[in-house]
Motif scaffolding. Sequence first.
Motif, PDB file in Angstrom:
ATOM      1  N   THR A  80       0.825  -1.223   0.000  1.00 33.99           N
ATOM      2  CA  THR A  80       0.000   0.000   0.000  1.00 33.99           C
ATOM      3  C   THR A  80       0.852   1.263   0.000  1.00 33.99           C
ATOM      4  OG1 THR A  80      -1.793  -1.187   1.096  1.00 33.99           O
ATOM      5  CG2 THR A  80      -1.822   1.223   1.227  1.00 33.99           C
ATOM      6  N   PRO A  81       1.767   1.460   1.005  1.00 33.70           N
ATOM      7  CA  PRO A  81       2.577   2.687   0.943  1.00 33.70           C
ATOM      8  C   PRO A  81       3.482   2.733  -0.289  1.00 33.70           C
ATOM      9  CG  PRO A  81       3.409   1.230   2.645  1.00 33.70           C
ATOM     10  CD  PRO A  81       2.100   0.669   2.189  1.00 33.70           C
ATOM     11  N   LEU A  82       3.972   1.594  -0.786  1.00 33.87           N
ATOM     12  CA  LEU A  82       4.804   1.607  -1.989  1.00 33.87           C
ATOM     13  C   LEU A  82       3.993   2.034  -3.198  1.00 33.87           C
ATOM     14  CD1 LEU A  82       7.009  -1.595  -1.551  1.00 33.87           C
ATOM     15  CD2 LEU A  82       7.655   0.805  -1.201  1.00 33.87           C
ATOM     16  N   GLY A  83       2.731   1.569  -3.288  1.00 37.02           N
ATOM     17  CA  GLY A  83       1.879   1.984  -4.409  1.00 37.02           C
ATOM     18  C   GLY A  83       1.608   3.474  -4.378  1.00 37.02           C
ATOM     19  N   ILE A  84       1.345   3.991  -3.152  1.00 36.46           N
ATOM     20  CA  ILE A  84       1.115   5.441  -3.025  1.00 36.46           C
ATOM     21  C   ILE A  84       2.394   6.201  -3.401  1.00 36.46           C
ATOM     22  CG2 ILE A  84       0.564   7.272  -1.386  1.00 36.46           C
ATOM     23  CD1 ILE A  84      -1.170   5.260   0.109  1.00 36.46           C
ATOM     24  N   ALA A  85       3.554   5.681  -2.982  1.00 40.37           N
ATOM     25  CA  ALA A  85       4.822   6.342  -3.313  1.00 40.37           C
ATOM     26  C   ALA A  85       5.042   6.380  -4.830  1.00 40.37           C
ATOM     27  CB  ALA A  85       5.970   5.617  -2.621  1.00 40.37           C
ATOM     28  N   ILE A  86       4.709   5.273  -5.504  1.00 41.54           N
ATOM     29  CA  ILE A  86       4.860   5.257  -6.977  1.00 41.54           C
ATOM     30  C   ILE A  86       3.944   6.289  -7.612  1.00 41.54           C
ATOM     31  CG2 ILE A  86       4.466   3.848  -9.038  1.00 41.54           C
ATOM     32  CD1 ILE A  86       5.362   1.430  -7.380  1.00 41.54           C
ATOM     33  N   THR A  87       2.695   6.351  -7.095  1.00 40.82           N
ATOM     34  CA  THR A  87       1.756   7.360  -7.639  1.00 40.82           C
ATOM     35  C   THR A  87       2.272   8.774  -7.414  1.00 40.82           C
ATOM     36  OG1 THR A  87      -0.061   5.844  -7.198  1.00 40.82           O
ATOM     37  CG2 THR A  87      -0.631   8.162  -7.547  1.00 40.82           C
ATOM     38  N   ALA A  88       2.787   9.031  -6.176  1.00 41.35           N
ATOM     39  CA  ALA A  88       3.317  10.370  -5.870  1.00 41.35           C
ATOM     40  C   ALA A  88       4.509  10.680  -6.761  1.00 41.35           C
ATOM     41  CB  ALA A  88       3.708  10.431  -4.390  1.00 41.35           C
ATOM     42  N   THR A  89       5.335   9.695  -7.060  1.00 42.75           N
ATOM     43  CA  THR A  89       6.488   9.896  -7.940  1.00 42.75           C
ATOM     44  C   THR A  89       6.032  10.280  -9.344  1.00 42.75           C
ATOM     45  OG1 THR A  89       7.750   8.300  -6.639  1.00 42.75           O
ATOM     46  CG2 THR A  89       8.573   8.814  -8.835  1.00 42.75           C
ATOM     47  N   SER A  90       4.965   9.580  -9.809  1.00 52.31           N
ATOM     48  CA  SER A  90       4.437   9.905 -11.152  1.00 52.31           C
ATOM     49  C   SER A  90       3.910  11.318 -11.197  1.00 52.31           C
ATOM     50  CB  SER A  90       3.323   8.907 -11.500  1.00 52.31           C
ATOM     51  OG  SER A  90       3.826   7.598 -11.529  1.00 52.31           O
ATOM     52  N   VAL A  91       3.209  11.731 -10.138  1.00 57.86           N
ATOM     53  CA  VAL A  91       2.682  13.115 -10.093  1.00 57.86           C
ATOM     54  C   VAL A  91       3.843  14.116 -10.099  1.00 57.86           C
ATOM     55  CG1 VAL A  91       1.408  14.775  -8.702  1.00 57.86           C
ATOM     56  CG2 VAL A  91       0.540  12.421  -8.975  1.00 57.86           C
ATOM     57  N   ALA A  92       4.873  13.849  -9.290  1.00 57.80           N
ATOM     58  CA  ALA A  92       6.029  14.755  -9.240  1.00 57.80           C
ATOM     59  C   ALA A  92       6.722  14.835 -10.612  1.00 57.80           C
ATOM     60  CB  ALA A  92       7.012  14.296  -8.170  1.00 57.80           C
ATOM     61  N   GLU A  93       6.797  13.687 -11.322  1.00 55.09           N
ATOM     62  CA  GLU A  93       7.414  13.667 -12.648  1.00 55.09           C
ATOM     63  C   GLU A  93       6.614  14.523 -13.639  1.00 55.09           C
ATOM     64  OE1 GLU A  93      10.162  12.749 -15.588  1.00 55.09           O
ATOM     65  OE2 GLU A  93      10.236  12.471 -13.406  1.00 55.09           O
ATOM     66  N   ASP A  94       5.265  14.419 -13.542  1.00 54.11           N
ATOM     67  CA  ASP A  94       4.422  15.240 -14.439  1.00 54.11           C
ATOM     68  C   ASP A  94       4.593  16.729 -14.151  1.00 54.11           C
ATOM     69  OD1 ASP A  94       3.507  12.928 -15.583  1.00 54.11           O
ATOM     70  OD2 ASP A  94       1.688  12.816 -14.335  1.00 54.11           O
ATOM     71  N   VAL A  95       4.649  17.068 -12.869  1.00 57.04           N
ATOM     72  CA  VAL A  95       4.823  18.477 -12.487  1.00 57.04           C
ATOM     73  C   VAL A  95       6.158  18.996 -13.011  1.00 57.04           C
ATOM     74  CG1 VAL A  95       5.137  20.060 -10.549  1.00 57.04           C
ATOM     75  CG2 VAL A  95       3.285  18.347 -10.524  1.00 57.04           C
ATOM     76  N   ARG A  96       7.193  18.175 -12.879  1.00 56.45           N
ATOM     77  CA  ARG A  96       8.515  18.590 -13.350  1.00 56.45           C
ATOM     78  C   ARG A  96       8.501  18.859 -14.857  1.00 56.45           C
ATOM     79  NH1 ARG A  96      12.546  16.515 -15.934  1.00 56.45           N
ATOM     80  NH2 ARG A  96      11.524  14.487 -16.067  1.00 56.45           N
ATOM     81  N   LYS A  97       7.852  17.951 -15.621  1.00 51.92           N
ATOM     82  CA  LYS A  97       7.784  18.134 -17.075  1.00 51.92           C
ATOM     83  C   LYS A  97       7.039  19.430 -17.441  1.00 51.92           C
ATOM     84  CE  LYS A  97       8.071  13.269 -18.337  1.00 51.92           C
ATOM     85  NZ  LYS A  97       7.353  12.126 -18.971  1.00 51.92           N
ATOM     86  N   LEU A 131       3.344  18.570  -2.233  1.00 51.33           N
ATOM     87  CA  LEU A 131       2.394  17.557  -1.717  1.00 51.33           C
ATOM     88  C   LEU A 131       2.830  16.157  -2.119  1.00 51.33           C
ATOM     89  CD1 LEU A 131      -0.265  16.939  -0.289  1.00 51.33           C
ATOM     90  CD2 LEU A 131      -1.446  17.258  -2.476  1.00 51.33           C
ATOM     91  N   SER A 132       3.296  15.992  -3.361  1.00 46.66           N
ATOM     92  CA  SER A 132       3.753  14.665  -3.808  1.00 46.66           C
ATOM     93  C   SER A 132       4.989  14.222  -3.048  1.00 46.66           C
ATOM     94  CB  SER A 132       4.033  14.712  -5.314  1.00 46.66           C
ATOM     95  OG  SER A 132       2.866  15.017  -6.021  1.00 46.66           O
ATOM     96  N   VAL A 133       5.909  15.189  -2.812  1.00 46.14           N
ATOM     97  CA  VAL A 133       7.130  14.844  -2.070  1.00 46.14           C
ATOM     98  C   VAL A 133       6.782  14.417  -0.644  1.00 46.14           C
ATOM     99  CG1 VAL A 133       9.267  15.786  -1.126  1.00 46.14           C
ATOM    100  CG2 VAL A 133       8.628  16.270  -3.493  1.00 46.14           C
ATOM    101  N   ASP A 134       5.865  15.213   0.011  1.00 51.21           N
ATOM    102  CA  ASP A 134       5.466  14.846   1.382  1.00 51.21           C
ATOM    103  C   ASP A 134       4.800  13.473   1.413  1.00 51.21           C
ATOM    104  OD1 ASP A 134       6.455  17.252   2.243  1.00 51.21           O
ATOM    105  OD2 ASP A 134       4.498  18.284   2.235  1.00 51.21           O
ATOM    106  N   LEU A 135       3.917  13.229   0.422  1.00 47.08           N
ATOM    107  CA  LEU A 135       3.247  11.926   0.360  1.00 47.08           C
ATOM    108  C   LEU A 135       4.236  10.812   0.118  1.00 47.08           C
ATOM    109  CD1 LEU A 135       0.419  10.661   0.478  1.00 47.08           C
ATOM    110  CD2 LEU A 135       0.290  10.891  -1.996  1.00 47.08           C
TER     111      LEU A 135
END
Length: 650
Positions: free
Chosen positions: A414-431, A456-460
């Motif tokens: 569960t926390p790993l899945g949320i971390a992957i999602t947060a990473t994807s969001v951070a990647e989109d924001v960066r782009k 928010l993605s980094v904190d998550l």
Amino acid sequence: MTTGKYSTELISPLRSRLGRRMIFILILISSVFTLISTVTQLYFNYTQHMDHIETRHIEIRDVHAHVLASFIWDFNLPRLQQRMDHLVLLSDIDCLKVQSGNYSLAVGNPRTSKVIRHVYPLTVREPVSDETKLIGTITVESSLDNIYNILIRAFLTTLAINALKTTLVCYLILVIFHRSINQRIYSIVRFLQRYNPMNPGMQLEVYQTPFITQHDDELSLLVKETNKLTQNLGDFYQSNHLERTRSRHFALISSDWLWETDNSLRLTYASEGMLNALHLSESHPTPFKQIEVLQPAQELHRLLALKQSFQQCEVTIILDGARQWFVFQALARYSATHEFLGFRGTALNITELKSGQLALKQFNQALEDKVEQRTDELAHNVAQLKQAQTQLIQSEKFTALGGLVAGVAHEVNTPLGIAITATSVAEDVRKMLEESFHNQTLTTHQFTELIQQLNLSVDLLKGNLTRASQLMQNFKQTAVDQISECQSQFNIYQVLQALIVSMYPETRKVPVEPELEGDENLMMNSFPGGLTQVIANLIMNSIRHAFDNENTPVAPQIMIRFHAEGESIVFEYLDNGIGIPESLHQKIFEPFYTTQRGHGGSGLGLSLVFNLVTQQLQGTLQFSSTPGQGLHYWLKLPKQLNIQEQETVL
């Protein structure tokens, strides 16, 4: 003195010992039967009275209770008072009391002791909802004093009548017994006291009482036979004197063979069995030394030559081609002038006893060999059983660890899945930031929103990775503890807290969160793996068996407490589940006993707990449970375990 004594006894029937004894027995028997019959009758009377009272109370409950309830429901208190006044006048009803809320009404005479009391509900049926409603109770009391008084009077009256009747009948029987038996017995006794076998001419005569005795009754026949006996006794007195002496000597010894010798050790008398066995003739006395069968018995001949009494002379002889064993013993006879007259003796055949002894000896030897063989087999089987038990326990431990691994893996996903999602969001924001920056279209408002999303993605991402790391650390510590059997110094609170966190995937299924209470700085030198295995099994046992959502109205709770007590640590484990019936208290620690057979239960969980606590951890385990009130375990473990080497739980 004797004549006067018998004369007194003849005059008074009460002086008869036999009569008094007979009357005493009759009175005793009569008293017993009278007492039994009286007590039985009293019991039946008491039962009838009690049944009548019970019927009367049931009548109040079934016939009158709903009428009284209707009066209360209608607030018709005068009618209620009138009705209860009438009911208390019924037989066997002493007091009635109605209780409805704060209202109470009592009629009759209340008693405090020797009372039969029943409390019945007062209910009415609401006409609208057609529901039965409890509005009060009625108490019915009946006193037992009158019943006891009636039964006691009947008991005493019956005893008095029977005692008077028994006394009168016994006295009449005593008089008749005295006239018909005692007086004639005393006449026979006086005759026998005066009888002299050297004067056979004496004749016995007894007194006859008209209407009570007869000339041809049993005592008259005794008188006739006594006269015959006394006449023959004198004739046989002299001729039987020698035979009686010989019989008295033979009676001193029991045997199979009877024999007698004269002063020259010739066999002058032998029983028929001895004559037949030794092929001797009674008409030709044979010296002991010339009896062919007995010639090898040197010890017997030596004792006979001493002309002294002897016993327990064991002799082995051959009779009809078969070996037999006899025990000879004899009484040496001497005259008044100390002249040797011969022997009178016996020979006891102990062949069966000897054969039995030999057979018993052989049987004992065979039994000892068999026992030794079975002991070796049993020791081998016990060793195999211990090995199998060890393997089963180890298998159970690794099975539990495997379940823990599966649960933690699921929890970490569960926390790993949320971390992957947060990473994807951070990647989109960066782009988006890069594109807007290169295109020079980045506004202040857009930059602020993208930075907020990125933060928010980094904190998550940070929070969930931290949670996954903590779960893995707790799992690693718990797993190492459960598979390790090394003794070490550890913090109890930290070890148990890590176990509780690692078992979250299982406990959330109920859901229940175990609470831990105890000194956070308390240390213990023991086997942390054994302790965590015990607590883990208790938690899993509660999860699987204790909490049934349908039967458990309260929120599930598990409490784990520990505290120091001298040189020991006391652990308490409690839950508020459905509990365990008392009939199963002696079975829950048995290996392979489970109520979840076919649903994943192996029956080794609590057995493993018991073995770990009592053997590896060298402690004690107590248990209590009441159905519907949960269960309670007490574990008392030494704070400093003396064993320093690796232990294996058997």
